[in-house]
Design a protein around this motif. Sequence first.
Motif, PDB file in Angstrom:
ATOM      1  N   GLY A 186     -75.961  -8.772 -14.561  1.00 43.08           N
ATOM      2  CA  GLY A 186     -74.602  -8.620 -14.073  1.00 43.08           C
ATOM      3  C   GLY A 186     -74.451  -7.463 -13.141  1.00 43.08           C
ATOM      4  O   GLY A 186     -75.421  -6.796 -12.750  1.00 43.08           O
ATOM      5  N   VAL A 187     -73.198  -7.244 -12.781  1.00 44.53           N
ATOM      6  CA  VAL A 187     -72.872  -6.210 -11.809  1.00 44.53           C
ATOM      7  C   VAL A 187     -71.478  -5.685 -12.121  1.00 44.53           C
ATOM      8  O   VAL A 187     -70.620  -6.435 -12.595  1.00 44.53           O
ATOM      9  CB  VAL A 187     -72.931  -6.793 -10.376  1.00 44.53           C
ATOM     10  CG1 VAL A 187     -71.895  -7.889 -10.173  1.00 44.53           C
ATOM     11  CG2 VAL A 187     -72.785  -5.722  -9.310  1.00 44.53           C
ATOM     12  N   VAL A 188     -71.271  -4.410 -11.909  1.00 43.93           N
ATOM     13  CA  VAL A 188     -69.929  -3.834 -11.962  1.00 43.93           C
ATOM     14  C   VAL A 188     -69.641  -3.262 -10.580  1.00 43.93           C
ATOM     15  O   VAL A 188     -70.427  -2.469 -10.062  1.00 43.93           O
ATOM     16  CB  VAL A 188     -69.803  -2.741 -13.036  1.00 43.93           C
ATOM     17  CG1 VAL A 188     -68.400  -2.155 -13.034  1.00 43.93           C
ATOM     18  CG2 VAL A 188     -70.132  -3.306 -14.410  1.00 43.93           C
ATOM     19  N   ILE A 189     -68.538  -3.693 -10.002  1.00 44.57           N
ATOM     20  CA  ILE A 189     -68.182  -3.271  -8.650  1.00 44.57           C
ATOM     21  C   ILE A 189     -66.917  -2.421  -8.754  1.00 44.57           C
ATOM     22  O   ILE A 189     -65.928  -2.846  -9.327  1.00 44.57           O
ATOM     23  CB  ILE A 189     -67.915  -4.498  -7.760  1.00 44.57           C
ATOM     24  CG1 ILE A 189     -69.068  -5.502  -7.910  1.00 44.57           C
ATOM     25  CG2 ILE A 189     -67.743  -4.080  -6.300  1.00 44.57           C
ATOM     26  CD1 ILE A 189     -68.644  -6.932  -7.665  1.00 44.57           C
ATOM     27  N   ARG A 190     -66.989  -1.222  -8.220  1.00 44.38           N
ATOM     28  CA  ARG A 190     -65.849  -0.318  -8.298  1.00 44.38           C
ATOM     29  C   ARG A 190     -65.331  -0.003  -6.901  1.00 44.38           C
ATOM     30  O   ARG A 190     -66.119   0.147  -5.977  1.00 44.38           O
ATOM     31  CB  ARG A 190     -66.263   0.971  -9.001  1.00 44.38           C
ATOM     32  CG  ARG A 190     -66.601   0.723 -10.466  1.00 44.38           C
ATOM     33  CD  ARG A 190     -67.235   1.928 -11.117  1.00 44.38           C
ATOM     34  NE  ARG A 190     -68.590   2.126 -10.634  1.00 44.38           N
ATOM     35  CZ  ARG A 190     -69.131   3.307 -10.362  1.00 44.38           C
ATOM     36  NH1 ARG A 190     -68.408   4.404 -10.527  1.00 44.38           N
ATOM     37  NH2 ARG A 190     -70.365   3.396  -9.931  1.00 44.38           N
ATOM     38  N   GLY A 191     -64.038   0.071  -6.766  1.00 46.59           N
ATOM     39  CA  GLY A 191     -63.455   0.459  -5.497  1.00 46.59           C
ATOM     40  C   GLY A 191     -62.924  -0.682  -4.645  1.00 46.59           C
ATOM     41  O   GLY A 191     -62.427  -0.437  -3.548  1.00 46.59           O
ATOM     42  N   VAL A 192     -63.013  -1.903  -5.133  1.00 50.75           N
ATOM     43  CA  VAL A 192     -62.436  -3.025  -4.387  1.00 50.75           C
ATOM     44  C   VAL A 192     -60.911  -2.893  -4.463  1.00 50.75           C
ATOM     45  O   VAL A 192     -60.354  -2.798  -5.550  1.00 50.75           O
ATOM     46  CB  VAL A 192     -62.877  -4.383  -4.974  1.00 50.75           C
ATOM     47  CG1 VAL A 192     -62.215  -5.532  -4.228  1.00 50.75           C
ATOM     48  CG2 VAL A 192     -64.396  -4.506  -4.938  1.00 50.75           C
ATOM     49  N   PRO A 193     -60.238  -2.871  -3.331  1.00 53.93           N
ATOM     50  CA  PRO A 193     -58.776  -2.708  -3.360  1.00 53.93           C
ATOM     51  C   PRO A 193     -58.084  -3.898  -4.028  1.00 53.93           C
ATOM     52  O   PRO A 193     -58.659  -4.986  -4.125  1.00 53.93           O
ATOM     53  CB  PRO A 193     -58.392  -2.642  -1.876  1.00 53.93           C
ATOM     54  CG  PRO A 193     -59.654  -2.401  -1.118  1.00 53.93           C
ATOM     55  CD  PRO A 193     -60.761  -2.973  -1.961  1.00 53.93           C
ATOM     56  N   PRO A 194     -56.858  -3.686  -4.483  1.00 51.32           N
ATOM     57  CA  PRO A 194     -56.113  -4.761  -5.137  1.00 51.32           C
ATOM     58  C   PRO A 194     -55.630  -5.805  -4.124  1.00 51.32           C
ATOM     59  O   PRO A 194     -55.536  -5.516  -2.930  1.00 51.32           O
ATOM     60  CB  PRO A 194     -54.880  -4.043  -5.718  1.00 51.32           C
ATOM     61  CG  PRO A 194     -55.024  -2.602  -5.419  1.00 51.32           C
ATOM     62  CD  PRO A 194     -56.082  -2.434  -4.397  1.00 51.32           C
ATOM     63  N   GLY A 195     -55.327  -6.977  -4.631  1.00 50.75           N
ATOM     64  CA  GLY A 195     -54.633  -7.963  -3.824  1.00 50.75           C
ATOM     65  C   GLY A 195     -55.511  -8.884  -3.004  1.00 50.75           C
ATOM     66  O   GLY A 195     -55.004  -9.637  -2.173  1.00 50.75           O
ATOM     67  N   ILE A 196     -56.800  -8.863  -3.234  1.00 50.17           N
ATOM     68  CA  ILE A 196     -57.684  -9.781  -2.505  1.00 50.17           C
ATOM     69  C   ILE A 196     -57.762 -11.088  -3.287  1.00 50.17           C
ATOM     70  O   ILE A 196     -58.061 -11.089  -4.484  1.00 50.17           O
ATOM     71  CB  ILE A 196     -59.094  -9.171  -2.346  1.00 50.17           C
ATOM     72  CG1 ILE A 196     -59.024  -7.928  -1.456  1.00 50.17           C
ATOM     73  CG2 ILE A 196     -60.070 -10.196  -1.816  1.00 50.17           C
ATOM     74  CD1 ILE A 196     -60.319  -7.167  -1.375  1.00 50.17           C
ATOM     75  N   GLU A 197     -57.517 -12.169  -2.590  1.00 50.17           N
ATOM     76  CA  GLU A 197     -57.563 -13.464  -3.265  1.00 50.17           C
ATOM     77  C   GLU A 197     -59.012 -13.836  -3.574  1.00 50.17           C
ATOM     78  O   GLU A 197     -59.889 -13.733  -2.711  1.00 50.17           O
ATOM     79  CB  GLU A 197     -56.937 -14.526  -2.344  1.00 50.17           C
ATOM     80  CG  GLU A 197     -56.474 -15.726  -3.130  1.00 50.17           C
ATOM     81  CD  GLU A 197     -55.840 -16.786  -2.232  1.00 50.17           C
ATOM     82  OE1 GLU A 197     -55.469 -16.458  -1.087  1.00 50.17           O
ATOM     83  OE2 GLU A 197     -55.744 -17.933  -2.686  1.00 50.17           O
ATOM     84  N   VAL A 198     -59.239 -14.263  -4.795  1.00 47.71           N
ATOM     85  CA  VAL A 198     -60.587 -14.595  -5.242  1.00 47.71           C
ATOM     86  C   VAL A 198     -60.641 -16.071  -5.591  1.00 47.71           C
ATOM     87  O   VAL A 198     -59.808 -16.552  -6.351  1.00 47.71           O
ATOM     88  CB  VAL A 198     -60.952 -13.757  -6.496  1.00 47.71           C
ATOM     89  CG1 VAL A 198     -62.323 -14.149  -7.020  1.00 47.71           C
ATOM     90  CG2 VAL A 198     -60.869 -12.275  -6.185  1.00 47.71           C
ATOM     91  N   ARG A 199     -61.602 -16.770  -5.017  1.00 48.71           N
ATOM     92  CA  ARG A 199     -61.770 -18.187  -5.363  1.00 48.71           C
ATOM     93  C   ARG A 199     -63.132 -18.365  -5.991  1.00 48.71           C
ATOM     94  O   ARG A 199     -64.159 -18.142  -5.335  1.00 48.71           O
ATOM     95  CB  ARG A 199     -61.667 -19.055  -4.113  1.00 48.71           C
ATOM     96  CG  ARG A 199     -60.283 -18.961  -3.483  1.00 48.71           C
ATOM     97  CD  ARG A 199     -60.290 -19.549  -2.091  1.00 48.71           C
ATOM     98  NE  ARG A 199     -59.101 -19.098  -1.402  1.00 48.71           N
ATOM     99  CZ  ARG A 199     -58.221 -19.910  -0.796  1.00 48.71           C
ATOM    100  NH1 ARG A 199     -58.442 -21.208  -0.772  1.00 48.71           N
ATOM    101  NH2 ARG A 199     -57.161 -19.412  -0.213  1.00 48.71           N
ATOM    102  N   GLU A 200     -63.128 -18.792  -7.219  1.00 51.86           N
ATOM    103  CA  GLU A 200     -64.413 -18.886  -7.907  1.00 51.86           C
ATOM    104  C   GLU A 200     -65.364 -19.851  -7.203  1.00 51.86           C
ATOM    105  O   GLU A 200     -66.570 -19.659  -7.193  1.00 51.86           O
ATOM    106  CB  GLU A 200     -64.220 -19.249  -9.385  1.00 51.86           C
ATOM    107  CG  GLU A 200     -63.396 -18.175 -10.101  1.00 51.86           C
ATOM    108  CD  GLU A 200     -63.822 -17.930 -11.550  1.00 51.86           C
ATOM    109  OE1 GLU A 200     -64.883 -18.425 -11.981  1.00 51.86           O
ATOM    110  OE2 GLU A 200     -63.067 -17.235 -12.248  1.00 51.86           O
ATOM    111  N   GLY A 201     -64.792 -20.856  -6.562  1.00 50.62           N
ATOM    112  CA  GLY A 201     -65.635 -21.806  -5.840  1.00 50.62           C
ATOM    113  C   GLY A 201     -66.420 -21.125  -4.723  1.00 50.62           C
ATOM    114  O   GLY A 201     -67.602 -21.398  -4.529  1.00 50.62           O
TER     115      GLY A 201
END
Lengths: 356, 356, 356, 356
Positions: free
Chosen positions: D18-33
């Motif tokens: 796995g991975v932990v990502i820190r610092g990604v700003p809020p409000g980005i739309e994420v599509r699992e596809g």
Amino acid sequence: MRLLNYNLFGESHGKAIGVVIRGVPPGIEVREGELTAELERRKGIRRFATKRKEEDRPVILSGVFRGHTTGTPIAVVVENRDVESSYYEEIKDTPRPGHGDYPARIKYFGYNDYRGGGHLSGRLTVGIVVAGYFAKKILERFGIEVRAYIKRIGPVEARELSVEEVFSSENPYCPDEEAFGEMREVMEDARKSGDSVGGIVEAVARNVPAGLGGPYEEDIEADLASAFFRIPAVKGVEFGLGFRFGELRGSEANDPFIIRNGKVVTETNNHGGFLGGMTTGMPIVARVVIKPTPSIYLPQRTVNIGEMREEWIRLRGRFDSCIVPKALPVVEGAMAIVLADHLLRRMAWVGFENAR
Amino acid sequence: MRLLNYNLFGESHGKAIGVVIRGVPPGIEVREGELTAELERRKGIRRFATKRKEEDRPVILSGVFRGHTTGTPIAVVVENRDVESSYYEEIKDTPRPGHGDYPARIKYFGYNDYRGGGHLSGRLTVGIVVAGYFAKKILERFGIEVRAYIKRIGPVEARELSVEEVFSSENPYCPDEEAFGEMREVMEDARKSGDSVGGIVEAVARNVPAGLGGPYEEDIEADLASAFFRIPAVKGVEFGLGFRFGELRGSEANDPFIIRNGKVVTETNNHGGFLGGMTTGMPIVARVVIKPTPSIYLPQRTVNIGEMREEWIRLRGRFDSCIVPKALPVVEGAMAIVLADHLLRRMAWVGFENAR
Amino acid sequence: MRLLNYNLFGESHGKAIGVVIRGVPPGIEVREGELTAELERRKGIRRFATKRKEEDRPVILSGVFRGHTTGTPIAVVVENRDVESSYYEEIKDTPRPGHGDYPARIKYFGYNDYRGGGHLSGRLTVGIVVAGYFAKKILERFGIEVRAYIKRIGPVEARELSVEEVFSSENPYCPDEEAFGEMREVMEDARKSGDSVGGIVEAVARNVPAGLGGPYEEDIEADLASAFFRIPAVKGVEFGLGFRFGELRGSEANDPFIIRNGKVVTETNNHGGFLGGMTTGMPIVARVVIKPTPSIYLPQRTVNIGEMREEWIRLRGRFDSCIVPKALPVVEGAMAIVLADHLLRRMAWVGFENAR
Amino acid sequence: MRLLNYNLFGESHGKAIGVVIRGVPPGIEVREGELTAELERRKGIRRFATKRKEEDRPVILSGVFRGHTTGTPIAVVVENRDVESSYYEEIKDTPRPGHGDYPARIKYFGYNDYRGGGHLSGRLTVGIVVAGYFAKKILERFGIEVRAYIKRIGPVEARELSVEEVFSSENPYCPDEEAFGEMREVMEDARKSGDSVGGIVEAVARNVPAGLGGPYEEDIEADLASAFFRIPAVKGVEFGLGFRFGELRGSEANDPFIIRNGKVVTETNNHGGFLGGMTTGMPIVARVVIKPTPSIYLPQRTVNIGEMREEWIRLRGRFDSCIVPKALPVVEGAMAIVLADHLLRRMAWVGFENAR
């Protein structure tokens, strides 16, 4: 500069919370029973703690192989179950007084998971306890021990205790049994009145060698304070005499150096184990104040941010009346992580010095 | 993660001390007179401060061009003059009580420059004041102000002061003139008896926007505490009600949210400007305890490490009887650096959000 | 995570340039003559280097006491003299092709010191050489040696050289004397035609123990590449066979493990000393390409940014016709710093393992 | 200094990676596809990739709420299934040539999980692809695009391609269809002979604004190189003309500045998008060499470390004959993370500058 790091992730009502710990050396024996026992401590005293049936079953995803640490990142995850979120929809526009709801809404532009406090939840401290477990194992190899106990609940303060009393006590919360009895009553009163109560944790470490830390940038006292303040609800940290130093004269405050058993020690320990940002070899004594948990059953004033009008709220749910007992393994964990990190760094120089 | 950093270097009796500050944005107007004035404040109240004729003439070696910051690292150096080291040879084997001499000797395997405390010297805080000067300039562009004053000297405590009183006071040490008169007497008493005295500094910041910092890793309260504890002699830090939270109930501690002038604020400010590791937009209120400076003229017990026997020493030299006044610009500097760093980080997200 | 750090400061035509190095252990003997000699190497071959009479007299401001490192930050400053800046005023609106003038102007919003490249100047590499000096001293205690030589100048490439040849050569630039003769001619040609020429530096390290570095985050190959790329004019880095790996099959590329003198080694060293981001105990072989220095006397096209029109410029001043010889101690320094840092980190774990 | 970070965890045959990502700003739309599609690309060309039926089903544990990033740490886990470890017990004492088995054994004192390479496994790059997905989303908001393609497989090199050709190509591996046909043959040959083959990936980014990065410490070219070298099997990185700069003269290498459509650009792009450690606004062109995967079916010489004798091994299992196609989304991810980090940092200064 740190050799030992941890990063928390997760939200209170999300899929899981967890921690990744980097820099734990290989070859440390890991017993899941011990780890579970540490986490069990974080549930506090059942009577004064939330009734959430957190099973807190830690799953080690990586970094442990055949019962020993491997030296690679250790990821530990705890699933969130028994979660009831609907209530948080009702109050999402009315920040709970004393909680971080309001600044979080601004920081995250409204995108944060507000349910149960989201990433701000005290539940995340599970990760600190887990990291602390590994850090204690590092310290153990050098005979270093860490122990936290309740120094104060509301108006009740434990008497002055020697380091030996702290470490030999069988009471898991406070070595001063008499005071602890009164503390329970204070917590019970708070519980009954739908209120909560704050307190102070004292954390002690012994057998810490002299020379860890350093001035300014390497200051271990500062690193400890930083670690303690990252625990939610902590609003003050002091070492040794702490704030009482402000009332004293130098002649009262300075600890004389003496020789005991062929070793340089100080006669008193006003300095609480640190001089010049470094450990002195004397026991470390730190105190951490925990504010009363802000979740209470009494009606409180707040603002509906959506509609920008003042209103009253009355929180529903399962709240701790006192989180101080729960904080003990968290404070110990935070302390152990910093000590283990500085110990590892120290070994780099010792190794270099010995290579002459 | 920090965008604004500083690193101190130098020894008290070496060639020079200094600081390198990285991350200061370009285009800030720099006035050497202002910088010198800040450093002048660090000398404290002449009567209670060392007589070392530290000229503290800061030389900016880099990072400033034609009166403005360039955005590249700013190196500022202050030469050490008026240094008399011979006495330190006499006492190099007898660690001064309350000083870091003993752990430093162990940490550095005896190679450290012990003269005047070497790199541990409080003189290094010049670098924090210099870095603080640039940080304040960053804050200034957003209307954020920082101010520290003496809250306590020995037994004398200033009365409760409003944020407005703090910022509008013309007394550079303490807005409570009456208390300040008594504080002077306490310092005078300490001076006369060859002793020293401790105290408490309160630092206040206003116009700080809500949403700086964050939970756990990004906790700005923890970053402030860490910065404060890196200042020598600091043994405790608290925010808002601080240690008094340990005595309270949640219903007493929680600050109600209200609307004032169309803005969400809290009616009281027990939380001292932080909830959940984030700023709330309310004034920041921090208290820092400064232990009495350990250098005193009274005889003290210590150990001759070379010969491993106990002995008495009586220090000679020029000592402060109270370093609390000197600490004011240092505490302000430490606070300004952390606030400016978090403000810069914050702008990254704000810029991203605005780019929709 | 680093235990050894350095930070550069200064501008080419400012008061001084310098470096602060943190994490150097105490007790390393420092000889200013050695340090000056290293810096002397950075001036390259007089004939092909700028005529600036850089005295490069390093002044150690801190961190060294009585001829030994103290363990505290080492600040070293070199004053800028013999500086003639007026010409840079003329060309400040016409970015020099191949230089960083244009992006610097944008990054720093026009506030940067553009004279002589300002903070971008290759002169800052003095600080890397200084830091490298201390790093080499750390490595020396473990018998680790680092050496860089010129592998290529323009069309001339040195023949394949054994590690022994590299370390035993008395030619300070290239052990292949014949090739070096031709390289001089290429540099002379470039000089005469007012042009410059690029080249490749190969850096070799021997006696590096196996097990430094680690996968992913701890990758020492990546740390070395990062350090090399921070040297101005570096546009490519490769280890072992480097880009030739792209043409090979696994059966050709893999180095068989064998036993020699009771030790596990590889028969060939295609991997250049690294597998899985870790050192294997085999010699480290790195190659770094240095683009031709962009300052040439030939007319070039550029843009006047103030007036937004294209124009021709013809640079005046003192330029290197080839900076590759100068780069040797810089590349060695960068390599030594990374190796010493990883060696120190390694000792933390070794110390822990030995404490069983 | 980074605002965007990621940390990988896991072992090839452990519970999960796995991975932990820190610092990604809020409000980005994420599509699992979309995320799954990226991971699908990491499986490469089925014919030349391992037959492990890695489902690579990413589970987002935190940091995404109601389809958007929250601004808190994003943890993504992929369970390990279809794992057959018994073979690794057989070969645990015989390090595979070209793999990191040998140095890992030393680094981790024998405690590492050696099955399938453990934490060194290329499988961990799933985490880089995941982090890259979020980074690309950050870049997307500013119109910045990243694309990697196969430049070389063994002896076959794609022709020179324009940036437009790279971005408009519908071939997911190489825009030069003809060359790609030959590359397939080379991979097929390697596969048939039980061997593997190396190659070169070129990564291109467009619409990157000028002024990201900085000299020395802030060098974005160095940060990119560092990120690329952390990808397993990478042995060389170059930008623009890269190693060919070593053969050139300044007059050939320098890119003239010109004006096009009212913007300052360079006529050629030898510099590959970077001058002075900063972006110039021109397309970024990076090349990364991937060594042939060391796992091959041919007999190889190695050492039995337990018994300290040389022997032959013949690996069994499911190996890629060429990992270069798989590397494309990993290289893109590594590039996107560094660009997004520098972009976020840049916005801090832009925000400050705009606040005048």
